[in-house]
Motif scaffolding. Structure first.
Motif, PDB file in Angstrom:
ATOM      1  N   ALA A  76      18.809 -18.508  40.970  1.00 19.08           N
ATOM      2  CA  ALA A  76      19.423 -19.821  41.154  1.00 19.08           C
ATOM      3  C   ALA A  76      19.087 -20.755  39.993  1.00 19.08           C
ATOM      4  O   ALA A  76      19.958 -21.489  39.499  1.00 19.08           O
ATOM      5  CB  ALA A  76      18.965 -20.426  42.475  1.00 19.08           C
ATOM      6  N   LEU A  77      17.838 -20.731  39.538  1.00 18.12           N
ATOM      7  CA  LEU A  77      17.437 -21.627  38.449  1.00 18.12           C
ATOM      8  C   LEU A  77      18.190 -21.325  37.159  1.00 18.12           C
ATOM      9  O   LEU A  77      18.479 -22.228  36.379  1.00 18.12           O
ATOM     10  CB  LEU A  77      15.926 -21.519  38.227  1.00 18.12           C
ATOM     11  CG  LEU A  77      15.075 -22.171  39.317  1.00 18.12           C
ATOM     12  CD1 LEU A  77      13.609 -21.802  39.153  1.00 18.12           C
ATOM     13  CD2 LEU A  77      15.250 -23.681  39.303  1.00 18.12           C
ATOM     14  N   ARG A  78      18.502 -20.069  36.953  1.00 14.89           N
ATOM     15  CA  ARG A  78      19.297 -19.713  35.763  1.00 14.89           C
ATOM     16  C   ARG A  78      20.634 -20.446  35.783  1.00 14.89           C
ATOM     17  O   ARG A  78      21.084 -20.974  34.747  1.00 14.89           O
ATOM     18  CB  ARG A  78      19.520 -18.205  35.742  1.00 14.89           C
ATOM     19  CG  ARG A  78      20.551 -17.742  34.731  1.00 14.89           C
ATOM     20  CD  ARG A  78      20.888 -16.282  34.918  1.00 14.89           C
ATOM     21  NE  ARG A  78      22.201 -15.965  34.397  1.00 14.89           N
ATOM     22  CZ  ARG A  78      22.865 -14.838  34.632  1.00 14.89           C
ATOM     23  NH1 ARG A  78      22.313 -13.900  35.385  1.00 14.89           N
ATOM     24  NH2 ARG A  78      24.063 -14.621  34.134  1.00 14.89           N
ATOM     25  N   PHE A  79      21.277 -20.530  36.932  1.00  8.85           N
ATOM     26  CA  PHE A  79      22.595 -21.163  36.995  1.00  8.85           C
ATOM     27  C   PHE A  79      22.495 -22.683  37.014  1.00  8.85           C
ATOM     28  O   PHE A  79      23.442 -23.365  36.613  1.00  8.85           O
ATOM     29  CB  PHE A  79      23.368 -20.619  38.202  1.00  8.85           C
ATOM     30  CG  PHE A  79      23.828 -19.207  37.980  1.00  8.85           C
ATOM     31  CD1 PHE A  79      24.988 -18.941  37.280  1.00  8.85           C
ATOM     32  CD2 PHE A  79      23.066 -18.140  38.424  1.00  8.85           C
ATOM     33  CE1 PHE A  79      25.391 -17.646  37.024  1.00  8.85           C
ATOM     34  CE2 PHE A  79      23.461 -16.837  38.185  1.00  8.85           C
ATOM     35  CZ  PHE A  79      24.621 -16.583  37.481  1.00  8.85           C
TER      36      PHE A  79
ATOM     37  N   GLY B 258      26.141 -31.742  41.193  1.00  9.63           N
ATOM     38  CA  GLY B 258      25.175 -30.848  40.592  1.00  9.63           C
ATOM     39  C   GLY B 258      23.782 -31.074  41.151  1.00  9.63           C
ATOM     40  O   GLY B 258      23.571 -31.886  42.053  1.00  9.63           O
ATOM     41  N   VAL B 259      22.829 -30.341  40.592  1.00 11.16           N
ATOM     42  CA  VAL B 259      21.441 -30.458  41.060  1.00 11.16           C
ATOM     43  C   VAL B 259      20.516 -30.307  39.862  1.00 11.16           C
ATOM     44  O   VAL B 259      20.804 -29.566  38.917  1.00 11.16           O
ATOM     45  CB  VAL B 259      21.119 -29.399  42.133  1.00 11.16           C
ATOM     46  CG1 VAL B 259      21.283 -27.996  41.576  1.00 11.16           C
ATOM     47  CG2 VAL B 259      19.706 -29.585  42.686  1.00 11.16           C
ATOM     48  N   THR B 260      19.440 -31.056  39.889  1.00 13.02           N
ATOM     49  CA  THR B 260      18.402 -30.926  38.870  1.00 13.02           C
ATOM     50  C   THR B 260      17.061 -30.855  39.570  1.00 13.02           C
ATOM     51  O   THR B 260      16.924 -31.272  40.721  1.00 13.02           O
ATOM     52  CB  THR B 260      18.408 -32.129  37.902  1.00 13.02           C
ATOM     53  OG1 THR B 260      18.225 -33.333  38.665  1.00 13.02           O
ATOM     54  CG2 THR B 260      19.701 -32.211  37.121  1.00 13.02           C
TER      55      THR B 260
ATOM     56  N   SER C  29      25.927 -24.500  36.520  1.00 15.58           N
ATOM     57  CA  SER C  29      26.828 -23.763  37.418  1.00 15.58           C
ATOM     58  C   SER C  29      26.235 -23.691  38.816  1.00 15.58           C
ATOM     59  O   SER C  29      26.300 -22.661  39.491  1.00 15.58           O
ATOM     60  CB  SER C  29      27.076 -22.354  36.869  1.00 15.58           C
ATOM     61  OG  SER C  29      27.803 -22.411  35.659  1.00 15.58           O
ATOM     62  N   CYS C  30      25.664 -24.799  39.236  1.00 21.65           N
ATOM     63  CA  CYS C  30      25.076 -24.898  40.572  1.00 21.65           C
ATOM     64  C   CYS C  30      25.573 -26.190  41.206  1.00 21.65           C
ATOM     65  O   CYS C  30      25.595 -27.240  40.561  1.00 21.65           O
ATOM     66  CB  CYS C  30      23.549 -24.899  40.466  1.00 21.65           C
ATOM     67  SG  CYS C  30      22.677 -24.976  42.032  1.00 21.65           S
TER      68      CYS C  30
ATOM     69  N   LEU D 228      15.094 -25.276  48.227  1.00 21.37           N
ATOM     70  CA  LEU D 228      16.374 -25.037  48.898  1.00 21.37           C
ATOM     71  C   LEU D 228      16.621 -23.544  49.096  1.00 21.37           C
ATOM     72  O   LEU D 228      17.011 -23.109  50.188  1.00 21.37           O
ATOM     73  CB  LEU D 228      17.509 -25.644  48.078  1.00 21.37           C
ATOM     74  CG  LEU D 228      17.630 -27.165  48.084  1.00 21.37           C
ATOM     75  CD1 LEU D 228      18.619 -27.624  47.006  1.00 21.37           C
ATOM     76  CD2 LEU D 228      18.069 -27.669  49.454  1.00 21.37           C
ATOM     77  N   VAL D 229      16.398 -22.748  48.060  1.00 20.68           N
ATOM     78  CA  VAL D 229      16.632 -21.313  48.164  1.00 20.68           C
ATOM     79  C   VAL D 229      15.682 -20.690  49.187  1.00 20.68           C
ATOM     80  O   VAL D 229      16.085 -19.844  49.990  1.00 20.68           O
ATOM     81  CB  VAL D 229      16.482 -20.644  46.781  1.00 20.68           C
ATOM     82  CG1 VAL D 229      16.532 -19.123  46.912  1.00 20.68           C
ATOM     83  CG2 VAL D 229      17.577 -21.124  45.847  1.00 20.68           C
ATOM     84  N   ALA D 230      14.416 -21.109  49.168  1.00 20.61           N
ATOM     85  CA  ALA D 230      13.450 -20.575  50.127  1.00 20.61           C
ATOM     86  C   ALA D 230      13.869 -20.882  51.559  1.00 20.61           C
ATOM     87  O   ALA D 230      13.730 -20.041  52.458  1.00 20.61           O
ATOM     88  CB  ALA D 230      12.066 -21.145  49.846  1.00 20.61           C
TER      89      ALA D 230
END
Length: 260
Positions: free
Chosen positions: A148-151, A107-109, A156-157, A117-119
């Motif tokens: 992405a932050l929602r998941f 997972g990721v926090t 769920s990421c 990461l998304v950028a």
């Protein structure tokens, strides 16, 4: 576009999109014609013409090949072709797994980590918003970050990490139900691309899907993104469906932006 928007509704549905409206500073609605629906083009055009939204994002099955030319005559709307969304599917457990490597998924926090990461991964992705001159590409990327932050908040990421250094090499966000996993965003960071790592990210997602007893995995991208579709084919995914995306924009707004 999440798969339930294309397959989980029984008929033509128009809905407001408050997050997109706030992000782009334009009122936006989404109008989806689900696969197998009997809706006619006249119903779609009537719904778009009757909408007060600045932009109606329309999606419909790609086999309706005659629709776009006729959408050009939608009263009060200019039609912008915004590519074709390609869906692929894998039966969980049937993936062609890569050779073992010193990699793991976890997972990721951390909000800043995810935004970064998304950028990095999606800064050059040709999403459908880029077809519309009224929409800022920077706002589109910000939307992917928010998505992405929602998941992340929903656990769920997943990330792909180097076991030795713990460096994050890839990221995926997932919409998980009892029977399936839909991969919403997935990619490898720019510094690690071209090394075959994407297959390891897919493997981690497949392992997670199998562990919770779900039967299939779905994923989608714009038709022009051939490179990633080759990677899906190599892993064992098969093409499933295609949806055309059209932006129906208030004619007065297009005139003001690009001239009439």
């Amino acid at each position: 576009m999440a798969v339930q928007e294309a397959t989980g509704i029984p008929a033509l549905v128009s809905r407001e999109s408050p997050l997109e409206s706030a992000r782009f500073g334009r009122s936006i609605e989404r109008l989806t014609v689900p696969e197998g629906a009997d809706d006619s083009l006249s119903e779609v055009r009537d719904a778009a013409s009757g909408s007060a939204a600045d932009i109606v994002i329309l999606r419909y099955p790609a086999d309706r090949v005659d629709w776009f030319a006729r959408l050009l005559a939608t009263p009060g709307r200019d039609a912008i072709f915004a590519d074709c969304l390609m869906y692929w599917r894998l039966r969980a457990g049937a993936g062609r797994r890569p050779e073992p490597a010193a990699l793991r998924t976890s997972g990721v926090t951390g909000t800043d980590v995810v935004r970064s990461l998304v950028a990095d991964i999606f800064h050059a992705y040709g999403n459908h918003y880029l077809a519309n001159p009224l929409l800022d590409p920077a706002d589109a990327l910000a939307g992917y970050q928010e998505w992405a932050l929602r998941f992340v908040r929903e656990d769920s990421c997943v990330t792909l990490r180097d076991e030795e250094t713990d460096d994050i090499l890839g990221l995926a966000t997932l919409d998980e139900t009892e029977f399936r996993t839909e991969i919403l965003l997935a990619g490898v960071v720019s510094r690690a691309q071209g090394r075959g790592l994407y297959a390891h990210l897919l493997k981690g997602i497949e392992d997670r899907t199998l562990a919770r007893g779900a039967a299939e995995i779905e994923i989608s991208t714009q038709a022009h993104n051939v490179r990633v579709q080759r990677a899906w084919a190599r892993y064992g995914f098969e093409p499933l469906r295609a949806l055309i995306t059209v932006h129906l924009v208030q004619t007065s707004l297009m005139c003001a932006d690009v001239g009439c």
